[in-house]
Structures are given as structure tokens and as C-alpha cells.
Design a protein around this motif. Sequence first.
Motif, PDB file in Angstrom:
ATOM      1  N   GLU A  70       0.857  -1.199   0.000  1.00  0.00           N
ATOM      2  CA  GLU A  70       0.000   0.000   0.000  1.00  0.00           C
ATOM      3  C   GLU A  70       0.898   1.257   0.000  1.00  0.00           C
ATOM      4  N   LYS A 126       2.653   2.792  -7.072  1.00  0.00           N
ATOM      5  CA  LYS A 126       2.578   2.087  -8.360  1.00  0.00           C
ATOM      6  C   LYS A 126       1.529   2.675  -9.288  1.00  0.00           C
ATOM      7  N   SER A 127       0.412   3.166  -8.734  1.00  0.00           N
ATOM      8  CA  SER A 127      -0.639   3.681  -9.617  1.00  0.00           C
ATOM      9  C   SER A 127      -0.180   4.958 -10.314  1.00  0.00           C
ATOM     10  N   GLU A 132      -6.535  -4.643 -10.855  1.00  0.00           N
ATOM     11  CA  GLU A 132      -7.178  -5.745 -10.133  1.00  0.00           C
ATOM     12  C   GLU A 132      -7.226  -5.421  -8.647  1.00  0.00           C
ATOM     13  N   PRO A 133      -8.246  -5.835  -7.939  1.00  0.00           N
ATOM     14  CA  PRO A 133      -9.443  -6.415  -8.525  1.00  0.00           C
ATOM     15  C   PRO A 133     -10.219  -5.349  -9.287  1.00  0.00           C
ATOM     16  N   ARG A 185     -14.857  -6.272  -6.483  1.00  0.00           N
ATOM     17  CA  ARG A 185     -13.921  -5.391  -5.779  1.00  0.00           C
ATOM     18  C   ARG A 185     -14.583  -4.732  -4.567  1.00  0.00           C
ATOM     19  N   ARG A 218     -10.529 -12.120 -11.365  1.00  0.00           N
ATOM     20  CA  ARG A 218      -9.437 -12.279 -12.346  1.00  0.00           C
ATOM     21  C   ARG A 218      -9.885 -13.099 -13.549  1.00  0.00           C
ATOM     22  N   TYR A 255      -0.283 -11.222  -0.808  1.00  0.00           N
ATOM     23  CA  TYR A 255      -1.323 -10.935   0.198  1.00  0.00           C
ATOM     24  C   TYR A 255      -1.967 -12.217   0.733  1.00  0.00           C
ATOM     25  N   ASP A 289      -9.406   1.303   3.388  1.00  0.00           N
ATOM     26  CA  ASP A 289     -10.058   0.041   3.026  1.00  0.00           C
ATOM     27  C   ASP A 289      -9.657  -1.080   3.977  1.00  0.00           C
ATOM     28  N   PHE A 320      -7.758  -3.564   3.716  1.00  0.00           N
ATOM     29  CA  PHE A 320      -6.347  -3.927   3.788  1.00  0.00           C
ATOM     30  C   PHE A 320      -5.519  -2.872   4.513  1.00  0.00           C
TER      31      PHE A 320
HETATM   32  P1  TYD Z   1      -6.472  -0.868  -4.047  1.00  0.00           P
HETATM   33  O1  TYD Z   1      -7.335   0.207  -3.501  1.00  0.00           O
HETATM   34  O2  TYD Z   1      -6.368  -1.029  -5.533  1.00  0.00           O
HETATM   35  O3  TYD Z   1      -5.082  -0.743  -3.363  1.00  0.00           O
HETATM   36  P2  TYD Z   1      -3.754  -0.206  -3.961  1.00  0.00           P
HETATM   37  O4  TYD Z   1      -3.995   1.208  -4.388  1.00  0.00           O
HETATM   38  O5  TYD Z   1      -2.804  -0.329  -2.804  1.00  0.00           O
HETATM   39  O6  TYD Z   1      -3.446  -1.159  -5.098  1.00  0.00           O
HETATM   40  O7  TYD Z   1      -6.948  -2.240  -3.387  1.00  0.00           O
HETATM   41  C1  TYD Z   1      -6.514  -3.444  -3.789  1.00  0.00           C
HETATM   42  C2  TYD Z   1      -6.262  -4.271  -2.556  1.00  0.00           C
HETATM   43  O8  TYD Z   1      -6.471  -5.647  -2.863  1.00  0.00           O
HETATM   44  C3  TYD Z   1      -4.849  -4.135  -2.055  1.00  0.00           C
HETATM   45  O9  TYD Z   1      -4.855  -3.976  -0.655  1.00  0.00           O
HETATM   46  C4  TYD Z   1      -4.222  -5.465  -2.372  1.00  0.00           C
HETATM   47  C5  TYD Z   1      -5.369  -6.402  -2.420  1.00  0.00           C
HETATM   48  N1  TYD Z   1      -5.195  -7.554  -3.331  1.00  0.00           N
HETATM   49  C6  TYD Z   1      -5.053  -8.846  -2.801  1.00  0.00           C
HETATM   50  O10 TYD Z   1      -5.037  -9.022  -1.577  1.00  0.00           O
HETATM   51  N2  TYD Z   1      -4.938  -9.909  -3.653  1.00  0.00           N
HETATM   52  C7  TYD Z   1      -4.976  -9.767  -5.005  1.00  0.00           C
HETATM   53  O11 TYD Z   1      -4.879 -10.765  -5.758  1.00  0.00           O
HETATM   54  C8  TYD Z   1      -5.125  -8.440  -5.542  1.00  0.00           C
HETATM   55  C9  TYD Z   1      -5.188  -8.236  -7.039  1.00  0.00           C
HETATM   56  C10 TYD Z   1      -5.229  -7.360  -4.671  1.00  0.00           C
END
Ligand code: TYD
Length: 217
Positions: A13, A17-18, A40-41, A51, A75, A105, A160, A162
Amino acid sequence: MEHGLFITFEGIEGCGKSTQLKLVADDLKAKGCDVVTTREPGGTVIGDQIRRILLAPEHKNLEPLAELFLYAAARAQHVHELIRPELARGKVVLCDRYVDATRAYQGAARQIDPQILERLIDVPTGGLMPTLTLILDCPVEVGLRRAVTRNAQHPTTKEDRFEREARDFHERVRLGYLAIAKQEPKRVKIIDATGSVESIHQTILQEVDRVVHNSRA
Ligand code: TYD
């Protein structure tokens, strides 16, 4: 048979990367590449519904196996509906997280049995792997601080499910990613994500330009 190029962005987190994915997309478009960005998701209407279930902070009691199956379901839809067709059209597909996120994860952090995990990766993807995966690596406290700042700048964005996990959860995610890079050094590159946005971008571009060049050779 895919003719395009599949590149994924990974990391804990707040690793940035985004932001970097957008910069790479802009750069490749400026060079004349046909680029599709996705995540993803998500990435499809059905995937975005899944998601919502996965990230909702109120779903505190989501079972690790149920979580794994939901990522796999999203996926399967994403690979079938978007990624494979776009690659078949020759596009460069840039994806924010993919199978390595499941390994880091649900595998390293949630400690789901590796055999189950790999099955649940293999089935929805049909073995489709990226040509290049960039793991943006930074210490957990740096990433979490950035994530908190980001949420504060967007008052409508809630923390969120996570981001609420304990610090050692994120440490395990980070170690999981580093282990993947060690296992698959050709596909997976670790990018030091502690520098400036511009310097990280330049490092990433070297890796991206290399695979774009090879794919056209
Ligand atoms: P997101 O808001 O896209 O987080 P970030 O900006 O950090 O990418 O939320 C995606 C969350 O889903 C992120 O905490 C990681 C989690 N994740 C998994 O646990 N397993 C997976 O296979 C994927 C694709 C994401």
C-alpha cells in the motif's frame, strides 16, 4: 496467441505504483504505442462489483479462502473479457496488480497453502503471465504514511479493509514480493520506490523500453 505486451505493477500500500503506471502509459502513448490501462481487482463491470465486496471495511469477517476465491473470480472475468482480447489486438496492457498480489497478500501474508494458492492462480489465468512485473519496493512505514496522506487528501476515500491490517501484515506482504522477485528474476524487477516520482519513473522506463523493444524485434 497474444501479440501484445503485458506489464504489471505491484507493491505494498502507498508504494506509488498507480502514479507510476499512469506515467508509463503517457510515455508509451507519446511514443505511439496502443496502451490499455487496467487494475485488479476490477477492470470489468463484474470485477468492480467483486472489488466492492473485497475492499468494504465492514467485511471484517471475510474468510481468507473466500477472499482468495473472490480475487480468482474477478481475475477470471478480467483475463477473459479484457486482458486476453486486448493482447490479441496487439495492445500494451498495463495492469495495476495481478497474480503476484495474490501470492504476496493471500500467500505470504494470509498464509494460505501454496498448492491451493497456485491452483487458484493457474485456473483463472490459464497460465497467462506478464512479460514484465515491476515491484515498487519501499519500507512499510513509508508506504503506509503515503496511503494515510492520500486518504486525507480525498475526504470521500475511506481506509479500506487492507489498509486497516496491522503493520506486520504489510511486512509479510513486502517480504512476499521480495521472495517472488528472487524466484523469477527475469520477469520480476524490484524498483526502489523511496526516491522522487521522476527518478523512479526513469528507472521504470529503462525496464519498460527494454521489453517493448524486445517485443518488436
Ligand atoms: P487498491 O485500492 O487497488 O489498493 P492499492 O492502491 O494499494 O493497489 O486495493 C486493492 C487491494 O487488494 C490491495 O490492498 C491489495 C489487495 N489484493 C489482494 O489481496 N490480492 C490480489 O490478488 C489483488 C489483485 C489485490
